[in-house]
Motif scaffolding. Structure first.
Motif, mmCIF file in Angstrom:
data_model
loop_
_atom_site.group_PDB
_atom_site.id
_atom_site.type_symbol
_atom_site.label_atom_id
_atom_site.label_comp_id
_atom_site.label_asym_id
_atom_site.label_seq_id
_atom_site.Cartn_x
_atom_site.Cartn_y
_atom_site.Cartn_z
ATOM 1 N N ALA A 239 80.829 30.166 78.308
ATOM 2 C CA ALA A 239 81.705 31.178 78.880
ATOM 3 C C ALA A 239 83.029 31.226 78.102
ATOM 4 N N ASP B 149 85.843 30.365 78.863
ATOM 5 C CA ASP B 149 86.617 29.131 79.040
ATOM 6 C C ASP B 149 85.783 27.891 78.722
ATOM 7 N N GLY B 150 84.646 28.083 78.035
ATOM 8 C CA GLY B 150 83.791 26.968 77.665
ATOM 9 C C GLY B 150 84.206 26.358 76.343
ATOM 10 N N ASP C 30 81.110 36.735 77.579
ATOM 11 C CA ASP C 30 80.900 37.065 78.985
ATOM 12 C C ASP C 30 79.924 38.237 79.016
ATOM 13 N N SER D 42 77.579 32.322 86.788
ATOM 14 C CA SER D 42 78.323 31.228 86.150
ATOM 15 C C SER D 42 77.639 29.905 86.468
ATOM 16 N N GLU D 43 77.709 28.990 85.512
ATOM 17 C CA GLU D 43 77.142 27.654 85.738
ATOM 18 C C GLU D 43 78.062 26.631 85.090
ATOM 19 N N MET D 44 78.398 25.602 85.835
ATOM 20 C CA MET D 44 79.144 24.483 85.264
ATOM 21 C C MET D 44 78.120 23.400 84.922
ATOM 22 N N THR E 218 81.762 18.301 81.587
ATOM 23 C CA THR E 218 81.322 19.606 82.069
ATOM 24 C C THR E 218 81.554 20.677 81.016
ATOM 25 N N GLN E 219 80.675 21.688 81.039
ATOM 26 C CA GLN E 219 80.759 22.818 80.121
ATOM 27 C C GLN E 219 80.545 24.104 80.919
ATOM 28 N N ALA E 220 81.450 25.070 80.740
ATOM 29 C CA ALA E 220 81.336 26.339 81.453
ATOM 30 C C ALA E 220 80.377 27.269 80.705
ATOM 31 N N GLN F 239 77.952 30.982 81.010
ATOM 32 C CA GLN F 239 77.694 32.225 81.716
ATOM 33 C C GLN F 239 76.276 32.678 81.371
#
Length: 206
Positions: free
Chosen positions: A148, A150-151, A164, A183-185, A193-195, A197
């Protein structure tokens, strides 16, 4: 293809499937989005960059009969084949680069978790989309998961292009309608953790 395939062959030759950051014991979001696309059990489904992912296991357990897995790394596909045993004979394993591959048939579902975001060169993304267009049947679904916005900015030592739903829609063009995003964390094996989409598109037409 050689530089890319060599990189991923080295990764899978030196690390187990559960020792890479993208490992998922259960690919729940991918499976949920494929189910949401509602393909029948004989629809052709391809997992792009599937590597040693356990999605193929889940699809076979769900009763899908026409499953293909494409990856740059023969080592990754060998690991998946070994893991699923005799069921591997029912899967079409394709060692290829998605930017140069020539699809031999049409697919009802194109799934890609974490392959497209490695294409940082616009020419590579355009080549990928060209293959996607030649492979996805009218009315078929495209599911692409990337880091994403912010990933992470890198994965496996390589830069990535974060996306996105809107940026993916711009890459695919008006021929593909954006149906949903999720969305998946993602929790890596070492608990960082990795953001991510996930975006699902449907090809217009019937």
């Amino acid at each position: 293809m050689s530089d890319r395939s060599s990189h991923w062959d080295r990764v899978y030759a030196t690390k187990g499937e559960d020792e890479v950051s993208w490992f998922q014991n259960s690919p729940s979001t991918s499976l949920a989005m494929i189910r949401a696309a509602n393909p029948d059990r004989h629809s052709a489904i391809i997992d792009i960059g599937g590597g040693a992912s356990r999605l193929v296991d889940a699809l076979l357990q769900d009763g899908y009969r026409d499953v293909s897995v494409l990856d740059l790394s023969a080592n990754a596909l060998d690991a998946a084949r070994t893991r699923i045993g005799s069921a591997a004979a029912t899967v079409d394993w394709i060692v290829a680069d998605a930017t140069t591959w020539r699809p031999a048939k049409a697919y009802g579902v194109w799934h890609d978790r974490a392959a497209f975001h490695f294409l940082t060169d616009p020419r590579d993304r355009a080549a990928y989309v060209e293959r996607l267009r030649s492979a996805v049947a009218p009315g078929g679904h495209v599911i692409i998961a990337t880091f994403a916005p912010d990933g992470p900015e890198k994965c496996s030592g390589l830069p990535v292009q974060r996306h996105d739903g809107a940026s993916l829609a711009a890459e695919l063009g008006a021929e593909f309608a954006l149906i949903e995003t999720r969305s998946e964390m993602h929790h890596t094996p070492w608990d960082s953790t990795q953001a991510f989409q996930f975006s699902r598109f449907q090809r217009r037409g019937s």
